[in-house]
Design a protein around this motif. Structure first.
Motif, PDB file in Angstrom:
ATOM      1  N   ILE A  32     -24.597 -58.527 -12.723  1.00 35.44           N
ATOM      2  CA  ILE A  32     -23.540 -57.691 -12.162  1.00 35.44           C
ATOM      3  C   ILE A  32     -24.162 -56.663 -11.214  1.00 35.44           C
ATOM      4  CG2 ILE A  32     -21.588 -56.175 -12.672  1.00 35.44           C
ATOM      5  CD1 ILE A  32     -21.579 -57.304 -15.512  1.00 35.44           C
ATOM      6  N   LEU A  42     -16.442 -55.108 -16.705  1.00 41.07           N
ATOM      7  CA  LEU A  42     -16.797 -56.521 -16.816  1.00 41.07           C
ATOM      8  C   LEU A  42     -17.909 -56.707 -17.841  1.00 41.07           C
ATOM      9  CD1 LEU A  42     -16.383 -59.367 -15.320  1.00 41.07           C
ATOM     10  CD2 LEU A  42     -18.709 -58.909 -14.634  1.00 41.07           C
ATOM     11  N   VAL A 125     -21.528 -61.279 -10.304  1.00 38.79           N
ATOM     12  CA  VAL A 125     -20.311 -60.512 -10.045  1.00 38.79           C
ATOM     13  C   VAL A 125     -20.710 -59.275  -9.238  1.00 38.79           C
ATOM     14  CG1 VAL A 125     -18.283 -59.407 -11.022  1.00 38.79           C
ATOM     15  CG2 VAL A 125     -19.381 -61.287 -12.257  1.00 38.79           C
ATOM     16  N   ALA A 346     -11.765 -56.952 -13.524  1.00 38.43           N
ATOM     17  CA  ALA A 346     -12.944 -57.238 -14.343  1.00 38.43           C
ATOM     18  C   ALA A 346     -12.564 -58.050 -15.584  1.00 38.43           C
ATOM     19  CB  ALA A 346     -13.613 -55.929 -14.763  1.00 38.43           C
ATOM     20  N   LYS A 347     -11.407 -57.726 -16.178  1.00 34.24           N
ATOM     21  CA  LYS A 347     -10.987 -58.422 -17.392  1.00 34.24           C
ATOM     22  C   LYS A 347     -10.628 -59.864 -17.089  1.00 34.24           C
ATOM     23  CE  LYS A 347      -9.617 -54.094 -19.440  1.00 34.24           C
ATOM     24  NZ  LYS A 347      -8.543 -53.148 -19.746  1.00 34.24           N
ATOM     25  N   ALA A 350     -13.975 -61.664 -16.538  1.00 25.31           N
ATOM     26  CA  ALA A 350     -14.647 -61.884 -17.829  1.00 25.31           C
ATOM     27  C   ALA A 350     -14.050 -63.103 -18.523  1.00 25.31           C
ATOM     28  CB  ALA A 350     -14.512 -60.642 -18.715  1.00 25.31           C
TER      29      ALA A 350
END
Ligand SMILES: Cc1cc2nc3c(=O)[nH]c(=O)nc-3n(C[C@H](O)[C@H](O)[C@H](O)COP(=O)(O)OP(=O)(O)OC[C@H]3O[C@@H](n4cnc5c(N)ncnc54)[C@H](O)[C@@H]3O)c2cc1C
Lengths: 434, 93
Positions: A32, A42, A125, A346-347, A350
């Motif tokens: 990340i 994330l 990411v 981010a969710k 993920a």
């Protein structure tokens, strides 16, 4: 170059404890870039998933949030109250590397770090936020050259990244002469935090009612309308009368030049020139246009357009597979560039990465944002949106704004929610209190 | 009246049905969105974790009620999605 992790694993392999490290190394590695609202959220949500190891790279060990930095500007909060360490992330099992990313090879998913080392990942990411773009502000470069006194942002702070810039602008506000003018230039769309300049205007005006009663706030806008406009106008009128003045693009034209007399200017007044006007002020809060940081643009992830295009059902880059862009750097309209959006995207990512690692089908993207803003410390307003991906486009499918003409009680409650929101999202994103 | 009762019964049966893996993944994602605002200890009410049907009634009241943030956010969710969320909320401690 051998990375620290490999060095740590080597002795374990030699002593015959092969099961553990082999298992560990068979995990999918997620790298990340940037641990702000997008990257940190994330990391926290992904590290809970089986089968992944998460490495977060950010030179900033103590992250200062932009949300609530307008309250630092007016002394209602301190910088330390809006600063978050990496302890929460590390406790969760995230590997945190306090370095900058200097290069991205998107096709190989390889990062070059500021110590010269290179590292390859199964998934990348990118969430590095925004970069201020002074190239389009005429006079900014020559002002730097003629005074040799540092960057224009030292004299006309943007305070659009929280920290030194916030303190600088706060000091200028505090030192302003009685009856002085605080000028905010609001940038064209898209930019970080669409309601941010207007929240700032109201909170500065509130500060003035106590500390500089004849002071004025002037907003020169590079747009003809802005988010929650009727609500802001209503609130300003109710609370501050004509202390806050807003001038739109079609009234004054484009920002053409920065007037930066520096120390040599006897009037001591700085200002800006637009197509039709010249504005002089005691404090100039120049919020320049913005774009994705150079580390992403140099990698071609913006396709030369300034912001990085993504597939809305996954936020995977349109340029490279298994590379994701979230937060302000992504081109995700109609979602605004907010901490809430970054946290929410981010969710989704993920869940998408976890599904790919575990061979499951990807979840259906349902995205959401709410931006609370303070007109005054006890006066909140909000705008919400929900979004779905259709035909490879992001569509707003629901949402709306607080009602205009509402009772003070409604706005008082929304101010309470604003504070609750801040406490909650920082806990959700960084895993702990400031 | 009898039709209404039948409808209620069907709803309850629907609520008792196990969620498919895809439904679980989708509603888990939605629930993660709730956490953005509902992780705090003050200011914003905590998420309810009681019976699924009571949560569903609450969600419908918010969705169809006055103009609040929750009214605006829930307006976009279908009856099925609200049911899945209610059931998952009830199942999470
Ligand atoms: C005054 C103001 C008020 C705001 N108020 C609100 C609000 O009330 N609500 C709201 O939702 N939003 C608000 N925002 C917007 C919010 O701050 C941003 O939208 C949000 O921070 C975006 O998250 P992000 O993860 O994209 O970037 P950021 O949170 O900025 O994080 C980026 C991170 O990447 C790191 N980074 C950058 N480059 C590199 C690199 N090369 N290598 C490694 N790391 C790197 C940075 O150090 C940083 O930690 C506000 C913004 C401002 C300016």
């Amino acid at each position: 170059m051998i990375r620290r992790r490999q060095l740590l694993q080597a002795p374990l392999l030699l002593t015959g404890m092969s099961a553990m490290p082999l298992l560990a190394s068979s995990k999918a590695r997620v790298g990340i870039v940037g641990g702000g609202f997008g990257g940190a959220t994330l990391a926290r949500y992904l590290v809970r998933q089986a089968g992944v190891s998460v490495t977060l790279i950010d030179p900033v060990s103590a992250f200062i949030t932009c949300p609530f930095s307008n309250l630092v500007l007016t002394g209602a909060k301190t910088l330390s109250e809006i600063t978050f360490s990496r302890r929460g992330l590390i406790r969760d099992g995230v590997e945190f590397i306090p370095l900058g990313v200097t290069g991205i090879d998107a096709a190989r998913r390889e990062l070059t770090l500021s110590d010269g080392s290179k590292d390859r990942f199964d998934f990348l990411v990118c969430a590095p936020g925004v970069e201020m773009n002074y190239e389009s502000v005429a006079g900014a470069d020559s002002a730097i050259a003629s005074h040799g006194s540092g960057h224009i942002s030292q004299r006309m702070p943007h305070a659009w990244k929280a920290g030194d810039q916030t303190q600088l602008l706060a000091a200028q506000l505090g030192a302003m002469r009685p009856g002085g003018t605080f000028l905010i230039t609001a940038p064209p769309n898209p930019f970080r935090c669409p309601p941010g300049p207007y929240e700032r205007a109201g909170l500065v005006a509130e500060w003035m009612t106590h500390h500089n009663p004849a002071g004025k706030v002037l907003i020169v806008d590079q747009k003809d309308s802005f988010t929650k406009m009727p609500l802001f106008l209503e609130g300003w009128r109710k609370r501050y009368g004509d202390r806050v003045e807003w001038i739109g693009l079609s009234q004054t034209g484009e920002l053409r030049e920065v007037i930066d007399g520096g120390k040599a200017d006897k009037s001591g007044k700085r200002g800006i020139r637009t197509d039709f006007d010249e504005f002089r002020a005691d404090v100039v809060n120049l919020i320049p246009p913005q774009r994705a940081p150079s580390v992403l643009r140099d990698a071609g992830l913006d396709e030369g357009r300034g912001w990085c295009p993504v597939h809305p059902d996954s936020f995977e880059s349109r340029v490279a597979s298994n590379v994701f862009i979230i937060g302000d750097a992504a081109s995700a309209a109609p979602m605004p560039k907010s901490a809430f959006s970054a946290n929410n995207q981010a969710k989704l990512v993920a869940a998408v990465i976890a599904a790919r690692v575990n061979g499951q089908s990807a979840p259906t993207a349902w995205l959401v944002n709410t931006c609370y803003s303070l007109v005054a410390s006890d006066y909140g307003i909000s705008v919400s949106g929900t979004y779905r991906a259709r035909d490879d486009m992001l569509i707003q499918t629901g949402g709306g704004q607080s009602p205009t003409g509402a009772d003070e009680q409604v706005h008082q409650l929304e101010a309470t929610y604003t504070h609750g929101w801040y406490e909650s999202i920082t806990r959700d994103s960084f895993g702990g209190a400031a | 009246m009898r039709g209404f009762c039948l409808l209620c019964l069907l709803c309850l049966l629907w609520l008792a049905r196990p969620l498919s893996a895809a439904e679980t993944a989708d509603s888990a994602l939605i629930l993660n969105s709730c956490a953005t605002c509902h992780s705090a200890t003050a200011g914003i009410p905590a998420l309810p974790h009681h019976q699924a049907d009571a949560i569903l009634t609450q969600l419908h009241a918010l969705r169809d009620g006055e103009n609040t943030v929750m009214h605006r956010l829930l307006a976009d969710l279908s009856a099925e999605e609200l049911q899945a969320i209610a059931r998952q909320l009830a199942a999470t401690p």
